[in-house]
Enzyme design. Structure first.
Site, PDB file in Angstrom:
ATOM      1  N   CYS A   1       0.822  -1.215   0.000  1.00  0.00           N
ATOM      2  CA  CYS A   1       0.000   0.000   0.000  1.00  0.00           C
ATOM      3  C   CYS A   1       0.863   1.276   0.000  1.00  0.00           C
ATOM      4  CB  CYS A   1      -0.974  -0.041   1.174  1.00  0.00           C
ATOM      5  SG  CYS A   1      -2.345   1.123   1.024  1.00  0.00           S
TER       6      CYS A   1
ATOM      7  N   HIS B   1      -3.897  -5.381  -0.064  1.00  0.00           N
ATOM      8  CA  HIS B   1      -3.534  -5.884   1.262  1.00  0.00           C
ATOM      9  C   HIS B   1      -3.560  -7.413   1.312  1.00  0.00           C
ATOM     10  CE1 HIS B   1      -3.559  -2.071   3.615  1.00  0.00           C
ATOM     11  NE2 HIS B   1      -4.301  -1.683   2.581  1.00  0.00           N
TER      12      HIS B   1
ATOM     13  N   GLU C   1      -2.475  -9.173   3.635  1.00  0.00           N
ATOM     14  CA  GLU C   1      -2.802  -9.572   5.019  1.00  0.00           C
ATOM     15  C   GLU C   1      -4.296  -9.441   5.297  1.00  0.00           C
ATOM     16  OE1 GLU C   1      -3.189  -5.291   5.393  1.00  0.00           O
ATOM     17  OE2 GLU C   1      -1.820  -6.586   4.270  1.00  0.00           O
TER      18      GLU C   1
END
Length: 401
Positions: free
Chosen positions: A291, A376, A378
């Site tokens: 990001c 993302h 994660e």
């Protein structure tokens, strides 16, 4: 109590006040996730913004403190169509209303969120004010709205001192990383007081210990907890550094790899961080960036970024991996992207693209053990489709040892 949202273009919405009672001016953005509002509201990338949730009912399962991605709520305000008053979930620690009050976050419910999102999509992201003053007119706040900027938010969201998170393999003697049924509230309270090293860690869906013994330096420019936790769950020892840490300090710790985290605001505001990333790029240490970290690495190597009309925020954005042609559904939260038109092909090449609008979603750096993504992997909230990128990072570190 009545509440009002006044946008920069003069549009006025009337609804009901929720959360903490205070007036705020902020940048108004929207998120299309159907669930995961706790993770959304505690994502540091929302600092300086007020977030509108497009799903009509928010708060129905309450708030589970274990799901927090940081130690507090970061959006300036919350905008929903309907706030669930009575949550129902066995993991619930408090209602969303209580959560908003605890972290002094105001909000508004009962407005036509579909109309608000249509305005933002058609005219672009704009500033707005949320107030309970029914006598407040657009003319009274026009100047404040046009003058507002998110400013230097990275310094506000980053940790203030470095801390360590041991990998899952090293925690074996002390028991496994906790699951949802064993959240340690004492550790949570300790984290609120600033002792981040004592917080509980949430495991990835698949625990992979291939990273046992590897040391990762994570530069925190607004990091979500699950970035470090995803590495720790794979066996890596993670040291988290504040945003203003020098490259020399990070490199002198002899890390096997470096992570650049997500974060808020305009990447071009992070001039000091960009200068340090230039030095990290010049090293031979493998680097993985997510990001804002992805954008900062691009700026550090001569590329450019620009602001999207209304950004990508939600858990359903398709991205294409150009190395294998596969499309993954991703979690995203960003308002800026890398301009591939100004990308030097001798430095980096596109690795992922957004299937919806063709914007850049990742880069592979030529002749370097560096890859970066805009989305993302994660997640939290969102799909785990691209979590394999953490394994790719571990493989890169192992190969360079």
């Amino acid at each position: 109590m009545k509440a009002f949202l006044i946008l920069e273009d003069g549009t006025r919405f009337e609804g009901k006040h929720i959360g903490f009672d205070k007036e705020v001016v902020s940048e108004i953005v929207f998120n299309t996730s159907m669930a995961g509002y706790t993770e959304v509201f505690t994502d540091p990338s929302y600092a300086g913004q007020a977030v509108c949730m497009t799903y009509p009912l928010i708060g129905n399962y309450g708030v589970c403190l274990e799901d927090m991605e940081s130690e507090r709520i970061w959006p300036d305000a919350v905008i929903v169509r309907e706030l669930a008053k009575v949550p129902s979930n066995f993991r619930c620690d408090m209602s969303l209303q209580e959560f908003l009050e605890k972290y002094e976050t105001p909000g508004i419910e009962g407005i036509d969120t579909r109309k608000l999102v249509r305005i933002l999509r058609e005219k672009g992201t704009m500033n707005g004010i949320i107030t309970t003053n029914e006598n407040l007119r657009y003319e009274d706040v026009k100047g404040r709205l046009s003058a507002y900027t998110t400013g230097d938010v990275v310094s506000k969201v980053s940790c203030t001192e470095k801390y360590e998170i041991k990998g899952a393999a090293d925690l074996a003697e002390n028991g496994p990383i906790s699951g949802s049924s064993s959240f340690n509230k004492e550790n949570y309270e300790a984290s609120l007081k600033g002792d981040l090293s004592k917080r509980e860690k949430r495991p990835s869906i698949v625990r992979n210990l291939n990273g046992k013994g590897l040391k990762v330096a994570l530069l925190d420019v607004g990091a979500k907890k699950n970035i470090a936790d995803s590495l720790a769950a794979r066996g890596c020892d993670v040291t988290v550094y504040p945003y203003n840490t020098t490259a020399e300090e990070i490199l002198n710790s002899n890390p096997d790899g470096i992570m650049l985290s997500n974060g808020p605001g305009d990447p071009k505001e992070c001039t000091g961080v960009i200068e340090e990333i230039k030095k990290l790029y010049a090293s031979d240490v493998p680097i993985f960036a997510i990001c804002l970290g992805h954008q900062l690495m691009a700026l550090a190597t001569g590329a450019d970024t620009y602001k999207l009309k209304y950004g990508h925020r939600g858990g359903n954005h398709p991205v294409k991996d150009l190395s294998n042609g596969r499309v993954y559904i991703s979690s995203q939260n960003h308002g800026y992207v890398v301009d591939t038109e100004k990308l030097d092909s001798k430095v980096a090449e596109p690795a992922f693209i957004n299937v919806n609008d063709g914007t850049n979603e990742g880069l592979k750096y030529v002749g370097k053990n560096i890859f970066t993504v805009q989305f993302h992997p994660e997640a939290c909230p969102g799909p785990q489709d691209s979590s394999y990128l953490f394994d790719r990072f571990i493989e890169m570190m192992c190969a360079s040892k």
